[in-house]
Structures are given as C-alpha cells and as structure tokens.
Write an enzyme that holds these catalytic residues in place. Structure first.
Site, PDB file in Angstrom:
ATOM      1  N   ASN A 209       0.854  -1.202   0.000  1.00 52.74           N
ATOM      2  CA  ASN A 209       0.000   0.000   0.000  1.00 52.74           C
ATOM      3  C   ASN A 209       0.887   1.249   0.000  1.00 52.74           C
ATOM      4  O   ASN A 209       0.868   2.031   0.948  1.00 52.74           O
ATOM      5  CB  ASN A 209      -0.895   0.026   1.234  1.00 52.74           C
ATOM      6  CG  ASN A 209      -1.743  -1.204   1.356  1.00 52.74           C
ATOM      7  OD1 ASN A 209      -2.441  -1.582   0.425  1.00 52.74           O
ATOM      8  ND2 ASN A 209      -1.678  -1.860   2.504  1.00 52.74           N
TER       9      ASN A 209
ATOM     10  N   GLY B 130       6.599  -4.961   6.172  1.00 57.35           N
ATOM     11  CA  GLY B 130       6.978  -6.351   6.358  1.00 57.35           C
ATOM     12  C   GLY B 130       7.420  -6.619   7.784  1.00 57.35           C
ATOM     13  O   GLY B 130       7.766  -5.702   8.529  1.00 57.35           O
TER      14      GLY B 130
ATOM     15  N   CYS C  31      -3.737  -6.987   4.342  1.00 60.39           N
ATOM     16  CA  CYS C  31      -3.430  -8.016   5.337  1.00 60.39           C
ATOM     17  C   CYS C  31      -4.642  -8.476   6.161  1.00 60.39           C
ATOM     18  O   CYS C  31      -4.599  -9.574   6.705  1.00 60.39           O
ATOM     19  CB  CYS C  31      -2.270  -7.614   6.232  1.00 60.39           C
ATOM     20  SG  CYS C  31      -2.402  -5.985   6.926  1.00 60.39           S
TER      21      CYS C  31
ATOM     22  N   THR D 298     -28.970   5.343  78.552  1.00 64.42           N
ATOM     23  CA  THR D 298     -27.797   6.076  79.044  1.00 64.42           C
ATOM     24  C   THR D 298     -27.598   7.268  78.132  1.00 64.42           C
ATOM     25  O   THR D 298     -28.126   7.299  77.020  1.00 64.42           O
ATOM     26  CB  THR D 298     -26.520   5.199  79.003  1.00 64.42           C
ATOM     27  OG1 THR D 298     -26.291   4.794  77.658  1.00 64.42           O
ATOM     28  CG2 THR D 298     -26.633   3.984  79.900  1.00 64.42           C
TER      29      THR D 298
ATOM     30  N   LYS E 157     -12.772  -5.313  68.458  1.00 69.46           N
ATOM     31  CA  LYS E 157     -14.154  -4.918  68.193  1.00 69.46           C
ATOM     32  C   LYS E 157     -14.292  -4.688  66.698  1.00 69.46           C
ATOM     33  O   LYS E 157     -13.437  -4.050  66.092  1.00 69.46           O
ATOM     34  CB  LYS E 157     -14.500  -3.646  68.959  1.00 69.46           C
ATOM     35  CG  LYS E 157     -14.583  -3.879  70.460  1.00 69.46           C
ATOM     36  CD  LYS E 157     -15.004  -2.652  71.209  1.00 69.46           C
ATOM     37  CE  LYS E 157     -15.155  -2.976  72.695  1.00 69.46           C
ATOM     38  NZ  LYS E 157     -15.559  -1.813  73.486  1.00 69.46           N
TER      39      LYS E 157
END
Lengths: 103, 870
Positions: B123, B205, B256, B600, B619
């Site tokens: 190309n 290539g 390709c 409380t 905890k």
C-alpha cells in the site's frame, strides 16, 4: 540603547530574519537584548534565522539575550532542541539534560 | 561530491539523517503553535489533494510495484483520504480535546513530535496519504521511509501532500522522505535509532516492523495477519460468497486483513462452493492444491512466495501449472488433513484462499483458532452468521483486534466503509502480534494525552434517624407506633429498673410483644444469633431496642440478620478507607422497623449508622445508613436512676464524640454545630446532674447532648481517641466511655499540634484541628489562658484541656490508664497488641492528624501516668 546595551522588540510573527537586528549585530559592540513580549508566532525560517544569529553573535563575541519570552514561544525553543536559543533565554536545553525515560 | 569509502558513505548517510530530522524537529516545534482551525484547514487541503491525485498515485504504485489492481488502489487512496477525513474532520486534536465533566477532568493534546513513518510495498501511496493526514491533524512532523520497490510512488504521494499542506500554511519541512537509492535501507536504519526521532510508525513487512520495535524507541507497529473466516450455516450464503470474493480479490489480496482460510459449516458448504464456482472462482482438487501450494509457498521459509504477492489468480494458476481458459477471480483450495500442518494454512497476500469443512460451532471456532494462532494472532478474523449468539462465542474465543461480521474482512478491516471502525492502513494486533495496541491505528495514537484532573467534589451528606422524640415522657409516642407484634431487645438490668414495663405499658393497644433480655455489656455474634433465632419464632414487625449503647448496637445487627439472614458478618465488617469506595454492600431497605430508646446518655447509637460487636480481643464495626433506627425516643426518665459512675462514663463518651467529630476530617458545618452544642450541654449539665442526680431537667440536657454528639459522629466519625479506647476496652474489659476518657487529655494535645504527617483526603484541604479546639473553648465560654511562645490558638486549647481535666476530676472520672488500676507491667506487656489493634482501627482514618505507628505507641505510653492539671 541604554548603557551600551541594545534592545529590540520582535513584533507579531517572526517568519523571516529581521534586517534591523542583523545590522545592530554588525554595528554595535555591547550586549543585544531581544524582547519577545510582542512576538505572536515563530516560523521555521524564523527559528533558523535565530540560530544563525546566535552563531554570528558568537563569532562577533557579542552576547544576545532573549527577554519576555511568552510560554508558547518558549515552548517552541524547547521543542526545537536548539541549544543556543535556550542559552539566550538563560535556560538549559531540554534534550541534553535528559538521559532517557525515567519514572 | 560522491562518497568513495565505506566510512565516507556512512558519514554522508548520517549527515542526511541529521538534515532530515533537523527540519522535522524545527517543523514540530513550530507546529506546536497552531490552532485547531489552522490544523483543520491544512488537513482539508491535504485531503483534497489526495482525492485529486488518487488515480495518478494508484496507477504509479501499480506500475512501480507490479502488485495489486490499479482500480482497487484508487479506492484505497480514497479510503485513506476521503473516508479518513469524514471521520476526523470534527475531532479535536489541539488544546482541550475531551471534557469529562462527570470526572471533573479534561484531556489536553500534546503532539508526539518527530515521527518516522514506514510505508509498505503493498500500500505505498495510501499508507503515505493516511499517515501524512494523521500527522497534520495531530501537529506532528513525519519522515517517510518507503519500501525500496515502491519509493517513487510513496515519495510522490508525500511530496504532493506536503506541497498542499504548506500552501495551506503548514510548517516548512513537516513532511519529508528518504529518497530512493541503494542506501535507502541503511539510511532508514540510521533514522530508527536517531535521537531526534520520537516515534516509529511502522507499517510493512515483519522484518521492518521488528527493526522498529528493536530500535528502543516508542513504536506503533503492526503484526502479521492470517485471517480465519467462519461461515456459519445461519448466514446468507450467496451474499457471503460475494463479500468474500470482493474482499479476497481487493487489490489482488494485498490487504493483510483479507481472508486466508474459510471455515465452512458442512451444511452450507456445497451451496457456498457452488456459488464461488458460479461467480468465477476456481475450486482446486486435491492434486491441484499441492500444485498451488508448491507455487505460492516458499519452501525455504514456509511463508508465502513474495513474487506472487498481489498477482492475479490466472497468473498464479499458470505458475502452478494449472491451465484455465477463462478469467478466474480467486482460487479456492480445500485443506485436507491436519489443518495446523497444512502448507496453505498461512497468510497468502494474493487471491488464493484455503477452506475446511466443519460439523459444529465448536469445531468451527476451534479450526478458526488454529488459523488465528497460526501466524495471525491479534490481527483480524471474520464471521458470516445471522446468529448473534454464535457471533458472540466466536468473538469471545478469537484473539483479533477486529472481528468483521458479515462483511469483507479486508475492506471491513480498513474501517469506515462497511462499519464504524476507525479508518486505517495500520492494523494494531495487540500483544498477540507483538504490538502495544489492537486499535485501527490513527490520530488517537499520535497524541500524547495530558489529563488534567480537578480536585474531586467530595460528597458530603448528612443522615440521621428520621423521627426523634426528645422530651421527657416521650415514651408515650410508642402508643402511636404502627405495629402488631413488637420484639423488645434489652438487658436484664432494664427489667430490674422497671424500664421494660415502661415500654410494654406504652405499646399500642392490641400489640403483642416478646422480649429478649440477654444482651450483656459487650455482646458477641453468638448473642446476635440467639436473638435472631428467638425472633424467628416471634415474627415481629417492629423491634424496640431499650438500653445503653451495647443493646442499641446489638439491636441494629439483630434486625439486619433477621431481615437478611443470608448476610455474612465477616463480609459486612470489612475495613475501608473511604466510605464511598468500600467493598461491602449493605441492603438498601430494611423490612422491620427499629425503635431505639437509649437508657444512658453516651453512645448516641440511637442516631448513628454504626454498630460495634465484640470479636475476641477486638471490636468489629458495621457501618451503613441502613443501620439507622427508624425512631429514637430520647426520654430522660430512663436515665434518672443511672448511677454516678455510669452517668460520668457515658457523659465522657459523649464528650469524646463531640470533640472528635469536631476535628474529624469528615466534619462539616452541620456536624460542627451539633458537636459544639453537645459540648456546651455536657459542660453545663454533667456537673449539675452529678450534684442533683434526680434533676430531670439536667438529665434531659445530658441526654440531648449525647444524641446531638451521636448525630455528629454518625456523619463525621470519630478519631484516634476511639481507636485507642477500642483497643484498651477490648483488651482490659473497660467500659467504652471510661476507656475514652483516659486518652482524652492526650489526644487533644496530640491533635492540636502540627501533624508530623498530614492526612491525604480530598474533603480535608486544610488542617484546622487547633483552631477548632480553640473554637470549642470559646463556644463553651472558656477564657484564653496565657501561654508563652505558642501558636495563636494555644491559649484556648490549654483552657479546653484544663476544662476537660476539671470536669473529669469533678466527676471522679479516671483520666489515665494508671487510674483504672491496670498494672503497668501488664499494660506494657499488652502494648504491642494494643498498638496493632488501634493502628488498624477505622477510627484513625478520620483523625485530623495522620496517626503514625510510633505515635500510637507514644499515645498509649503517655496515657498511663496519673494526670495532672495541664
């Protein structure tokens, strides 16, 4: 001219050599200061002329300083990798100091 | 002067490379000044030039290379110009090129600089057109290194486009090329490693592409192709046949991405082959397949015979010793035996196409994979099918940058004609093909993207319990609760104090109730499971949590596991750095309503989304909006019989909440107001309550203070004081409020000093803990103390610490670990464990000072000795 120092201002586009500055380089003997504050664009021919100017100034043992360089123009000088232009700006070349990609 | 020696020749080539790169460098520098409008005008002029010259360049390329078809090369030139232009003309490539408002970020373009562009023999003109226009659009300079066999046409394309660009204002020298000569290859090699070349844009290539990658420079390369195309039985067979012929004969197969082997469902094979035959293709028999393979495959390399690349089918048949007396479009060769070993199962850039028959989709995909992984990994594949599920399975299995559906794979791969792929002449093959991208390489790959992220707008929200009833006697609100079956979660002491009956007496008429009274001071998960089990029998529509912080926290978790039994407590308790990014997902909606009645005045759990559960010596915290109770009843009648020590412990818990939320990195104007008012109420009401324990007025103020501070921590969280207290409380079984109190003097001092390390969190742009403590002191009416040589807030901070100390002493509250009666040796022995637990506690994440591990050690050590008035 002030105190033997020649000052000149670039107006608008720097797309070719500036005869007035070439003449100032030949005629004077003190430092030459080029003010870029009003420079809006630098073309390839302008860059080549600046590089040539620096070479001629070196030969004539004249010091040339660029002042008031706008960031857009300063970046053109940086990308161009022309050592003498960076020296005229009082900075260091962008390509020489780098030793390759670092993280 | 002509070079005579090898050294002179090398010097001459080096100087030529220097000249080419220098002009490209200067042009790249100048290009950096161009606006989008200037660039677009240049691109438009170049495209017009390419369209005008498409036939001329195609003819020249064909004449020079003797490959392909002139008419198809015209089409390629037009795709590389007209189609490319249509795709890129409105794209921004200068300045801000993308705005991402949802991410508060923009992308700004930075040109690459100087690009070395390789142009292939297949190309030669379309690739140059494509790369030149792309470089102009992205403000890059390009130096072309053409293929020796196509240099005249490639370089003419470059020259024509360059002249058009310069006439439109492009910088001098931004396109240049290596002239055709016997030294072209060597000059290209010098350019590969030239320091002024920023990127190699390799199309060509395999050897050239490998050389580009080996240069050590950033490179955009392409990989070898070997396109499998699966023809599924659901396809439109005649249409598939025509598309494949169009594709494989396009420029005599030099593209390709073009088909190399067809994998055909047996059910449609006869029809498809017959259609090929009808349309002018030649179907080889087994003997002829061997003859074709002998001609088109290079026996030394096993690859295609390059002399036949882009040659017409009749010539190939002739070279194969097969005589035909009519025009043949394409040669089809059935590939018998082991496909992976077949000589023709490789890339053949000519109108020769292999095919195999398969009996299922699975076999079709597997044979396609054989071809895909047989030299074309990452490149292109194709499928003809009307079954979306088959297409999806195929796409999932095949490793190809472009999987072309129901279209010619060659022209389809170019993009823009049959689909919306980016138009390209360079097919990225990803890592499968040794490339960095699977893109149809184009302008997006020729820009350095500068991301400019603005600081995140950190989402500050405020949540709390929806319905809060806060006056003494508000327990009566229970009567209006919409529920038929209430489940009361409480402790045994609530029953003894008469609290349970206060609740049951105020339930709505006809509301059945059950009670679970086994919540201890610090419940673990086994207690939760027992309560959930009890609720399964009771099937309540409302849970009433009656008690202190432990009961309220437990009730939140019980409701969670009652409503969503499939949840995993370990997953829900996973730590997190940022609430907005945490892994854990809690349910969005709770099914059972939760009424919280604190007995409380401390934790504020009735208005927080937190629940803490004991897990051995540590905890675990669960945090989510869904944990918030639906109703909170803040009735001081439940606190009027609280003993002095619990009154003080819990008040110091609330005091800690107020102080920590005030300086928290997540604090806001909303939480600050709550924290300050809570502080004021505590300093006012705790001494008065201690003096007159039965005063419902001051109990009420203390109760409100705890709830206000709870709202503050519910949104701003706590800090290092809680991390220390959690560790100490879990290890030595110290009530939470009391554990908080022993560190308070230390942590105020610690947080009011300029941090040794600032916290990096977007919602905390300025460290202000010192001025916030000062503000707290002023808000509660303290006078500035005299402090020599200290910062502007030191006087108020000292006043605050003295006030906390005085309040503690007035209440008889232990203010140091030593005052709790823990032996020093035991405390020091536990120190490593305490430090680790505290350091990993989520509470430190919102502390205004980045809490370093050695500082945690010092905080623990410094909190042991009995306190003296600061």
């Amino acid at each position: 001219m002030i105190n033997n120092e020649m000052r000149v201002r670039i107006l608008g586009q720097l797309d070719r050599g500036v005869d007035e500055i070439d003449k100032m380089l030949i005629s004077g003997d003190g430092p030459l200061e080029i003010d870029f504050s009003a420079c809006t664009f630098v073309a390839v021919d302008g860059l080549e002329w600046l590089e040539e100017l620096m070479l001629r100034a070196d030969s004539a043992k004249r010091s040339v300083h660029f002042v008031n360089v706008p960031p857009v123009i300063y970046k053109v000088f940086k990308i161009s990798h022309i050592e003498s232009l960076m020296r005229a700006c009082g900075g260091v070349s962008s390509n020489k100091s780098s030793k390759g990609p670092v993280c | 002067m002509a070079a005579t020696t090898k050294e002179e020749l090398e010097l001459m080539l080096t100087e030529r490379a220097q000249s080419l790169t220098r002009q490209a460098r200067l042009a790249a520098a100048v290009f950096s000044q161009y606006s989008q409008e200037q660039v677009d005008a240049i691109v438009k002029a170049m495209t017009t030039c390419a369209i005008d010259n498409a036939p001329r360049l195609a003819k020249m390329a064909h004449e020079e290379t003797r490959m392909g078809v002139t008419e198809d090369k015209v089409l390629k030139n037009l795709v590389a110009s007209e189609f490319l232009y249509a795709q890129i003309k409105d794209k921004r490539t200068v300045g801000v090129i993308k705005e991402l408002p949802e991410l508060n970020m923009v992308e700004v373009a930075e040109p690459i600089g100087v690009i070395l562009g390789l142009a292939p023999v297949t190309n030669p003109t379309s690739t140059v057109i494509f790369k030149s226009i792309c470089c102009a659009k992205t403000r890059n300079s390009i130096i072309f290194s053409p293929h020796l066999m196509a240099a005249e046409s490639s370089n003419l394309a470059a020259k024509l486009l360059y002249e058009a660009a310069v006439a439109a204002g492009a910088p001098k020298g931004f396109i240049s090329w290596v002239d055709k000569s016997s030294r072209l290859r060597r000059l290209s090699e010098i350019l590969f490693s030239h320091p002024e070349v920023d990127l190699i844009f390799a199309t060509g290539g395999t050897q050239m592409v490998k050389a580009a990658y080996s240069s050590g420079k950033p490179a955009l390369g392409v990989g070898a192709g070997n396109t499998p195309v699966y023809v599924h039985k659901s396809c439109n067979v005649p249409s598939a046949a025509m598309e494949i012929i169009i594709s494989k004969t396009f420029d005599n197969g030099t593209e390709c991405p073009s088909e190399q082997t067809l994998i055909i469902d047996r059910e449609v094979a006869d029809e498809l082959i017959e259609e090929f035959r009808r349309c002018g293709c030649y179907i080889c028999n087994e003997e002829e397949v061997e003859k074709v393979a002998d001609a088109v495959i290079d026996a030394r390399t096993g690859g295609m015979n390059y002399r036949l690349v882009g040659q017409p089918a009749n010539l190939i048949l002739e070279q194969s010793g097969i005589k035909v007396d009519r025009h043949i479009k394409m040669i089809l060769c059935p590939l018998k035996g082991e496909l992976r070993q077949h000589r023709l199962a490789v890339e053949k850039l000519m109108p020769v196409l292999g095919y195999v028959l398969v009996d299922s989709v699975e076999e079709g995909i597997n044979r396609s994979l054989d071809i895909n992984y047989g030299g074309g990994t990452g490149h292109t594949a194709g499928i003809f099918s009307e079954d979306d599920a088959v297409i999806e399975r195929f796409a999932d299995a095949i490793n190809a940058g472009r999987i072309i559906v129901n279209s010619p794979s060659s022209i389809g791969g170019l993009g823009g004609v049959y689909n919306h792929l980016n138009t390209t002449l360079s097919f990225g093959c990803g890592t499968g093909g040794g490339n960095i991208t699977t893109d149809n390489v184009g302008i997006k790959n020729l820009i350095n993207y500068k991301r400019v992220p603005r600081r995140k707008n950190y989402l500050i929200s405020f949540q709390t319990t929806k319905n809060i009833y806060s006056n003494p006697g508000s327990i009566e609100h229970l009567k209006s609760l919409k529920c038929k079956n209430a489940f009361i979660i409480t402790s045994r002491s609530a029953s003894r104090r008469g609290h349970l009956s206060m609740v049951t007496e105020n339930l709505p008429a006809g509301c059945h109730s059950d009670a679970f009274t086994d919540i201890g001071t610090e419940p673990d998960f086994s207690t939760i499971q027992k309560a959930v089990q009890a609720m399964r029998f009771s099937k309540p529509d409302a849970i009433i949590a009656l008690g202190g912080g432990s009961v309220l926290d437990a009730a939140k978790i019980i409701r969670l596991f009652y409503d969503y039994p499939e949840l995993d407590v370990k997953e829900l308790a996973v730590n997190f750095l940022d609430f907005h990014h945490r892994m854990v997902e809690f349910p969005q909606v709770m099914k059972t309503q939760l009424v919280a009645i604190p007995t409380t005045s401390g934790t504020g759990s009735e208005v927080t989304p937190f629940a803490v559960l004991k897990d051995g010596y540590r905890k675990v915290s669960m945090i989510d909006e869904c944990m918030l109770p639906d109703v909170a009843i803040i009735d001081a009648q439940f606190t009027k019989s609280l003993p002095r020590d619990i009154t003080s412990d819990t008040a110091f818990d609330a005091l800690t909440h107020a102080l920590e939320s005030l300086v928290s990195t997540f604090s806001s104007d909303y939480t600050d107001g709550l924290a300050l008012e809570a502080l004021r109420l505590i300093f006012e009401a705790l001494p008065a309550t201690l003096k007159n324990p039965s005063s419902i007025l001051f109990r009420h103020k203390l109760h409100n203070a705890a709830t206000l501070a709870g709202m503050a921590i519910g949104n701003a969280s706590v800090g290092v004081n809680h991390a220390l207290a959690h560790a100490l409380g879990a290890r030595f079984n110290i009530p939470h409020g009391r554990a908080n109190a022993v560190f308070l003097m230390s942590t105020i001092e610690y947080n009011s000093q300029i941090p040794s390390k600032f916290v990096s969190i977007p919602c905390y742009p300025l460290w202000v803990a010192d001025r916030k403590y000062a503000r707290a002191a002023q808000f509660v009416g303290l006078k500035e103390e005299a402090v020599a040589d200290a910062g502007p807030y030191a006087g108020y901070i000292l006043a605050l610490r003295r006030a906390v100390y005085d309040l503690g002493r007035l209440a008889g509250q232990p203010l140091s670990v030593g005052e709790l009666g823990i032996p020093l040796e035991e405390y020091m022995a536990a120190l490593p464990e305490l430090v680790e637990t505290a350091f990993n506690d989520m509470s430190v994440r919102s502390n205004p000072r980045y809490t370093l591990a050695p500082e945690v050690v010092e905080l623990f050590k410094g909190a042991y000795a009995p306190r003296e008035r600061p």
